[in-house]
Design a protein around this motif. Structure first.
Motif, mmCIF file in Angstrom:
data_model
loop_
_atom_site.group_PDB
_atom_site.id
_atom_site.type_symbol
_atom_site.label_atom_id
_atom_site.label_comp_id
_atom_site.label_asym_id
_atom_site.label_seq_id
_atom_site.Cartn_x
_atom_site.Cartn_y
_atom_site.Cartn_z
ATOM 1 N N ILE A 138 0.804 -1.222 0.000
ATOM 2 C CA ILE A 138 0.000 0.000 0.000
ATOM 3 C C ILE A 138 0.840 1.276 0.000
ATOM 4 O O ILE A 138 0.309 2.368 0.227
ATOM 5 N N HIS A 139 2.154 1.168 -0.300
ATOM 6 C CA HIS A 139 2.997 2.362 -0.159
ATOM 7 C C HIS A 139 2.627 3.477 -1.134
ATOM 8 O O HIS A 139 2.910 4.642 -0.883
ATOM 9 N N THR A 140 1.970 3.135 -2.246
ATOM 10 C CA THR A 140 1.605 4.156 -3.237
ATOM 11 C C THR A 140 0.236 4.759 -2.943
ATOM 12 O O THR A 140 0.039 5.964 -3.102
ATOM 13 N N LEU A 153 6.535 4.090 5.983
ATOM 14 C CA LEU A 153 7.006 3.906 4.601
ATOM 15 C C LEU A 153 6.307 4.890 3.658
ATOM 16 O O LEU A 153 6.948 5.518 2.797
ATOM 17 N N TYR A 154 5.004 5.031 3.818
ATOM 18 C CA TYR A 154 4.201 5.933 2.972
ATOM 19 C C TYR A 154 4.737 7.364 3.056
ATOM 20 O O TYR A 154 4.916 8.045 2.048
ATOM 21 N N VAL A 155 5.033 7.796 4.269
ATOM 22 C CA VAL A 155 5.512 9.167 4.471
ATOM 23 C C VAL A 155 6.977 9.298 4.039
ATOM 24 O O VAL A 155 7.343 10.275 3.371
ATOM 25 N N ALA A 156 7.795 8.317 4.355
ATOM 26 C CA ALA A 156 9.217 8.381 3.977
ATOM 27 C C ALA A 156 9.378 8.477 2.463
ATOM 28 O O ALA A 156 10.225 9.223 1.957
ATOM 29 N N ASP A 157 8.547 7.755 1.730
ATOM 30 C CA ASP A 157 8.586 7.780 0.264
ATOM 31 C C ASP A 157 8.318 9.192 -0.262
ATOM 32 O O ASP A 157 8.856 9.609 -1.284
ATOM 33 N N TYR A 158 7.537 9.937 0.468
ATOM 34 C CA TYR A 158 7.113 11.276 0.040
ATOM 35 C C TYR A 158 8.133 12.355 0.406
ATOM 36 O O TYR A 158 8.308 13.320 -0.326
ATOM 37 N N PHE A 161 -1.813 14.673 5.246
ATOM 38 C CA PHE A 161 -1.297 15.747 4.395
ATOM 39 C C PHE A 161 -0.892 15.205 3.021
ATOM 40 O O PHE A 161 -1.268 15.743 1.983
ATOM 41 N N GLU A 162 -0.132 14.115 3.043
ATOM 42 C CA GLU A 162 0.331 13.525 1.786
ATOM 43 C C GLU A 162 -0.847 13.051 0.936
ATOM 44 O O GLU A 162 -0.868 13.247 -0.285
ATOM 45 N N THR A 163 -1.849 12.437 1.567
ATOM 46 C CA THR A 163 -2.985 11.909 0.816
ATOM 47 C C THR A 163 -3.823 13.041 0.233
ATOM 48 O O THR A 163 -4.282 12.965 -0.912
HETATM 49 FE FE FE Z 1 4.330 7.586 -2.246
#
Ligand code: FE
Ligand code: GDP
Ligand code: FE
Ligand code: FE
Length: 196
Positions: free
Chosen positions: A117-119, A132-137, A164-166
């Motif tokens: 679900i990282h994307t 992971l989701y936030v680190a990727d961003y 915020f990212e979403t």
């Molecule tokens: Fe991402």
């Protein structure tokens, strides 16, 4: 740094070599940036940094895979046929985990789910998946309008950072008239109140 990853039975150097053989140099650099951010976030938010490291190192392992590989994996593992309506952006996580199971014997469900679900995010995310989701961003190589604010939020509150990212992702996709994966909306609805 970690010398050995028992989840895949590889030393760090052997794992990095396998990954670097599968992705171009710029993406490998991104992967190492995500790892650095993921370990820092993990330490701040009480997540296992070793797991964060491995999840980050593998998260984009399938980003350069052929479409045919993903389509074959969807058939082979009887995954949701609806996935076929999407593309590499969605497949490299959602379907990529099945290639990681094959190529590395990776079975750790928490790590696999975080990569899956990282994307797109999800309404239910483990603390590792959020990291992971936030680190990727926010990794140090990212440079887009809003990344400075995203980094500030990330060091303030992990749920706010997911929200915020979403929020930014949904508006970015909508502005470009792109289709939005249903789980992305579910993540948006589940997390947006953290920003109020
Ligand atoms: Fe991402
Ligand atoms: P990367 O693999 O490090 O480049 O980052 P991600 O895995 O987070 O995202 C990969 C790509 O998928 C990015 O270009 C996102 O904009 C795109 N993406 C993320 N969610 C969606 C979605 O719901 N729909 C579409 N069409 N694209 C998405
Ligand atoms: Fe990715
Ligand atoms: Fe990435």
């Amino acid at each position: 740094m970690f010398d050995f990853y028992e989840e895949v039975g590889l030393s760090r150097s052997a794992l990095l070599e396998r990954i670097s053989e599968n992705v171009k140099a710029s993406r490998f650099k991104h992967i190492l940036g995500v790892e650095k951010a993921a370990i820092k976030l993990a330490e701040k938010y009480g997540v296992n940094p070793h797991k964060a490291s491995l999840a980050a190192l593998l998260h984009d392992y399938c980003k350069e895979e052929y479409d045919a590989t993903f389509l074959a994996l969807i058939d082979k593992y009887h995954l949701d046929e609806e996935l076929k309506n999407w593309d590499n952006n969605i497949w490299h996580g959602k379907v990529g985990i099945w290639k990681m199971r094959e190529d590395f014997g990776l079975q750790d469900d928490e790590i696999l789910r975080a990569i899956e679900i990282h994307t797109v995010g999800s309404q239910e995310m483990s603390e590792l998946a959020k990291v992971l989701y936030v680190a990727d961003y926010i990794e140090e190589g990212r440079d887009f309008p809003g990344v400075v604010e995203a980094r500030c939020v990330a060091w303030d509150d992990l749920n706010k950072a997911v929200a915020f990212e979403t929020m930014r992702l949904v508006s970015y996709l909508a502005e470009r008239r792109l289709t939005i994966y249903p789980e992305t909306f579910e993540a948006y609805n589940a997390f947006i109140s953290y920003l109020r």
